[in-house]
Design an enzyme around this catalytic site. Structure first.
Site, PDB file in Angstrom:
ATOM      1  N   GLY A 110       0.843  -1.194   0.000  1.00 20.63           N
ATOM      2  CA  GLY A 110       0.000   0.000   0.000  1.00 20.63           C
ATOM      3  C   GLY A 110       0.872   1.235   0.000  1.00 20.63           C
ATOM      4  O   GLY A 110       2.074   1.154   0.272  1.00 20.63           O
TER       5      GLY A 110
ATOM      6  N   CYS B  48       5.438  -6.124   1.503  1.00 20.11           N
ATOM      7  CA  CYS B  48       5.810  -4.720   1.403  1.00 20.11           C
ATOM      8  C   CYS B  48       5.167  -3.900   2.527  1.00 20.11           C
ATOM      9  O   CYS B  48       5.493  -4.119   3.687  1.00 20.11           O
ATOM     10  CB  CYS B  48       5.479  -4.186   0.004  1.00 20.11           C
ATOM     11  SG  CYS B  48       6.370  -2.670  -0.357  1.00 20.11           S
ATOM     12  N   TYR B  49       4.220  -3.023   2.236  1.00 15.84           N
ATOM     13  CA  TYR B  49       3.598  -2.265   3.332  1.00 15.84           C
ATOM     14  C   TYR B  49       2.995  -3.216   4.370  1.00 15.84           C
ATOM     15  O   TYR B  49       3.021  -2.940   5.573  1.00 15.84           O
ATOM     16  CB  TYR B  49       2.518  -1.303   2.799  1.00 15.84           C
ATOM     17  CG  TYR B  49       1.815  -0.578   3.921  1.00 15.84           C
ATOM     18  CD1 TYR B  49       2.406   0.528   4.513  1.00 15.84           C
ATOM     19  CD2 TYR B  49       0.589  -1.039   4.418  1.00 15.84           C
ATOM     20  CE1 TYR B  49       1.791   1.167   5.583  1.00 15.84           C
ATOM     21  CE2 TYR B  49      -0.038  -0.403   5.480  1.00 15.84           C
ATOM     22  CZ  TYR B  49       0.571   0.702   6.054  1.00 15.84           C
ATOM     23  OH  TYR B  49      -0.026   1.336   7.112  1.00 15.84           O
TER      24      TYR B  49
ATOM     25  N   HIS C 241       7.909  -7.854  -4.000  1.00 13.57           N
ATOM     26  CA  HIS C 241       6.579  -8.215  -4.505  1.00 13.57           C
ATOM     27  C   HIS C 241       6.624  -9.576  -5.210  1.00 13.57           C
ATOM     28  O   HIS C 241       7.078  -9.660  -6.346  1.00 13.57           O
ATOM     29  CB  HIS C 241       6.079  -7.135  -5.467  1.00 13.57           C
ATOM     30  CG  HIS C 241       5.674  -5.885  -4.764  1.00 13.57           C
ATOM     31  ND1 HIS C 241       4.417  -5.679  -4.255  1.00 13.57           N
ATOM     32  CD2 HIS C 241       6.399  -4.791  -4.426  1.00 13.57           C
ATOM     33  CE1 HIS C 241       4.359  -4.501  -3.658  1.00 13.57           C
ATOM     34  NE2 HIS C 241       5.553  -3.941  -3.746  1.00 13.57           N
TER      35      HIS C 241
ATOM     36  N   GLU D  59       4.148 -11.196  -6.279  1.00 15.32           N
ATOM     37  CA  GLU D  59       3.019 -11.356  -7.194  1.00 15.32           C
ATOM     38  C   GLU D  59       3.310 -10.883  -8.617  1.00 15.32           C
ATOM     39  O   GLU D  59       2.597 -11.222  -9.539  1.00 15.32           O
ATOM     40  CB  GLU D  59       1.774 -10.642  -6.629  1.00 15.32           C
ATOM     41  CG  GLU D  59       1.834  -9.115  -6.574  1.00 15.32           C
ATOM     42  CD  GLU D  59       2.550  -8.553  -5.334  1.00 15.32           C
ATOM     43  OE1 GLU D  59       3.316  -9.294  -4.718  1.00 15.32           O
ATOM     44  OE2 GLU D  59       2.353  -7.372  -5.014  1.00 15.32           O
TER      45      GLU D  59
ATOM     46  N   ASP E  42     -20.019 -14.129 -19.786  1.00 15.15           N
ATOM     47  CA  ASP E  42     -20.472 -14.150 -18.387  1.00 15.15           C
ATOM     48  C   ASP E  42     -21.913 -14.648 -18.251  1.00 15.15           C
ATOM     49  O   ASP E  42     -22.207 -15.521 -17.431  1.00 15.15           O
ATOM     50  CB  ASP E  42     -20.335 -12.757 -17.752  1.00 15.15           C
ATOM     51  CG  ASP E  42     -18.945 -12.183 -17.929  1.00 15.15           C
ATOM     52  OD1 ASP E  42     -18.013 -12.964 -18.167  1.00 15.15           O
ATOM     53  OD2 ASP E  42     -18.793 -10.947 -17.857  1.00 15.15           O
TER      54      ASP E  42
ATOM     55  N   LYS F  15     -12.343 -13.105 -14.473  1.00 10.09           N
ATOM     56  CA  LYS F  15     -12.744 -13.443 -15.838  1.00 10.09           C
ATOM     57  C   LYS F  15     -12.101 -14.744 -16.344  1.00 10.09           C
ATOM     58  O   LYS F  15     -12.764 -15.577 -16.963  1.00 10.09           O
ATOM     59  CB  LYS F  15     -12.337 -12.291 -16.770  1.00 10.09           C
ATOM     60  CG  LYS F  15     -12.911 -12.385 -18.155  1.00 10.09           C
ATOM     61  CD  LYS F  15     -14.275 -11.796 -18.178  1.00 10.09           C
ATOM     62  CE  LYS F  15     -14.905 -11.830 -19.546  1.00 10.09           C
ATOM     63  NZ  LYS F  15     -16.180 -11.125 -19.546  1.00 10.09           N
TER      64      LYS F  15
END
Ligand code: XMP
Length: 577
Positions: A119, A146-147, A233, A235, A291, A433
């Protein structure tokens, strides 16, 4: 049926706030675009219509008991969703929650672990968001990123300080302790991606530094049991072993088993839908998009003929698309399908209309009228199925990004009639999705439908510039068919966000044989994008462009020139209207 649904007549106030007397919103400079699919557009028409009747959407599903889950506390990082995607890709269900979510709300998920996201804040600034006490009190495994790591350090008695130098980009991580489960099967040194100003100067009591980089002596810390903080990070793709590290946390620390698979999802969703719907009747508006198709297929698996799908063919779809919808749902899946060909109604509503926003309004309004007429023929209906996805659910928490709110700025949709007192069934509201696509394939839907590029709700009406007529639509459909055919034949379809033809309102002189022609100009638009908010024009190979151009001028009567749109977004938009 709950009393408030049946009798409420209050009209939502946000409906009127920005609207002019004629019901349209003409706020100068207001966004007129919707970064969404036709599925959402259709849902939004219905949602707005319900709100006009004063019907508030109910909380959708009774909370499902997940087989296993992890929660992600969002501290506002642009990567929070990416963390969620990585966790889901590792076959573990997760939900993103805000940092002030109470344990009472989280408990039904029975989380096996917590991830604290990054963040923009600094922990020592007043008002910086912190993790709720339950994160540390419940004995759950915790991974602070991180944060998230800094918040954890700060809250548990360690020290976080501003760095003289912001560390941004690549770094090399060196392990101090390679026996920790978090590092299992990872190399002792590995590239990681950093983006932080503050750093840890003192781990909390009971914590040790598990790894360092040149600029961060404490790049990973842990309590040796269940709590970890990592400064980089995992991710992002720039941390090549990031996924393996996240999996170590999920599998070795949280002891997850990887139960989040399309097959398990389908099974659980079927149980939920049955429990929710009971003996009730459900209607579902099909748009041709993925969808609503997946939602309908799933609900049909659960309750069979209690589901009726309504497909309003607005005459503005691409060649063969309406036929595909009917073929797939009626013939292959044997779903009760009402197919209403309302082409003439929509064309009549669009007659003389040249303004793009007026086109959108006319189409939205007509959709609700036709949908209502058809739904009225079904008899008593209890539920409305919608293909709402997880990103819509997360976004709708902030009112200004709410899709329906955006659409409201340019659609004057009438209220649903009194006989429709519907509750919502939204079986996809926990899915991203790509997960919807996997579920669609697992349910046997055709690939063309599952991987269809986004297509705007107002369809070809906003790709025929100026007034929409039957002839122009036919011309555009033929040109668009060529574009699609070549794009697919050259295996480009899935790498492009959207690719299509636009029928401009320009005519130019040409020559065919010995004759002078005066024909339409068709533009080719092909873009790459992640989310439609920004886009770049696709560098299509010249030979593909050449074939498209040749085929269009030869195969499409009335078109004698083809041009290529090479505008990015911004400043352009993806659609021309
Ligand atoms: P623009 O043209 O604004 O489009 O760059 C962004 C994305 O939104 C789609 N789009 C729409 N979708 N109703 C929709 O359902 C609309 O009125 C509409 N206008 C644009 C567009 O196809 C692209 O994916």
């Amino acid at each position: 049926m709950p009393q408030d649904e049946a009798t409420s007549t209050t009209v939502q106030t946000d409906q009127t706030a920005d609207d002019n007397a004629d019901g349209t919103s003409q706020k100068p400079g207001a966004s007129r675009r919707v970064a969404t699919s036709d599925d959402l557009e259709v849902s939004a028409y219905l949602e707005i219509a319900k709100e006009k009747r004063g019907v508030q959407p109910l909380p959708p599903f009774a909370r499902r008991v997940q087989r296993e889950s992890v929660v992600i506390i969002d501290f506002g990082s642009q990567y929070s969703r990416l963390i969620a995607r990585r966790v889901r890709e590792s076959k573990v269900f997760c939900e993103i929650i805000t940092h002030d979510t109470s344990w009472e709300k989280v408990a039904p998920l029975e989380p096996k672990g917590v991830i604290l996201s990054g963040g923009p804040a600094s922990v020592y600034e007043g008002g910086a968001p912190l993790a709720p006490a339950w994160v540390y009190d419940k004995g759950l495994p915790v991974l602070g990123i991180c944060y998230g790591m800094q918040a954890m350090t700060h809250q548990l008695g360690g020290k976080v300080s501003p760095s003289s130098k912001r560390e941004y980009g690549h770094a090399v991580l060196h392990q101090n302790n390679d026996s920790d489960p978090l590092f299992q099967n990872l190399p002792p040194q590995m590239p990681v991606w950093m983006s932080h100003g503050d750093h840890i100067t003192e781990p909390p009591p009971g914590f040790k530094s598990l790894a360092y980089t040149d600029n961060s002596p404490v790049a990973v810390l842990g309590d040796g049991k269940r709590m970890y903080g990592i400064q980089f990070h995992p991710e992002v793709v720039h941390t090549p072993n990031g996924r393996a590290l996240i999996e170590n946390f999920l599998y070795k620390v949280c002891r997850c088993e990887g139960l989040w698979t399309p097959t398990n999802f389908v099974e659980e969703a079927i149980t939920d839908i049955k429990a929710k719907v009971g003996g009730g009747r459900v209607i579902c508006a099909l748009s041709g998009g993925v969808d609503s198709a997946v939602a309908a297929a799933l609900i049909h698996r659960a309750i069979g003929d209690q589901l009726t799908c309504i497909f309003v063919n607005n005459g503005l779809m691409r060649r063969e698309e309406p036929e595909r919808v009917v073929r797939t749902f009626q013939r292959h899946m044997k779903i009760n399908l009402i197919h209403r060909d309302a082409t003439q109604r929509f064309l009549a509503a669009l007659k003389g209309v040249t303004d793009p926003e007026q086109k959108r309004r006319a189409i939205g309004e007509e959709f609700i009228h036709v949908f209502d007429e058809e739904a009225g023929k079904v008899g008593k209906v209890d539920f409305l199925a919608q293909g709402t996805l997880y990103p819509d659910v997360i976004e709708s928490k902030t009112e200004e990004t709410k899709v329906s709110a955006k659409i409201k700025t340019h659609h004057n949709v009438g209220g649903l009639p009194a006989h429709m007192k519907l509750r919502l069934v939204e079986p996809l509201r926990y899915l991203f999705k790509d997960e919807v696509r996997e579920v669609g394939l697992a349910l046997g839907l055709p690939e063309e439908m599952v991987f269809r590029q986004p297509f705007p709700g107002p369809g070809l009406a906003i790709r025929v510039l100026g007034e929409v007529t039957h002839e122009k639509l036919e011309t555009l459909r033929s040109a668009d068919w060529v574009v699609m055919d070549e794009i697919k034949a050259n295996n480009l379809y899935r790498s492009l966000w959207q690719s299509f033809a636009v029928l401009t309102d320009t005519r130019t002189v040409g020559v065919t044989g010995d004759f002078r022609t005066y024909g339409h100009v068709v533009a080719i638009r092909a873009v790459t994008s992640e989310d439609a908010m920004t886009a770049d024009w696709a560098r299509l190979p010249y030979d593909v462009l050449s074939r498209i151009s040749n085929r269009i001028v030869n195969e499409v009567p009335g078109v004698n020139r083809v041009v290529l749109d090479i505008t990015s977004k911004p400043p352009g938009t993806i659609e021309w209207e």
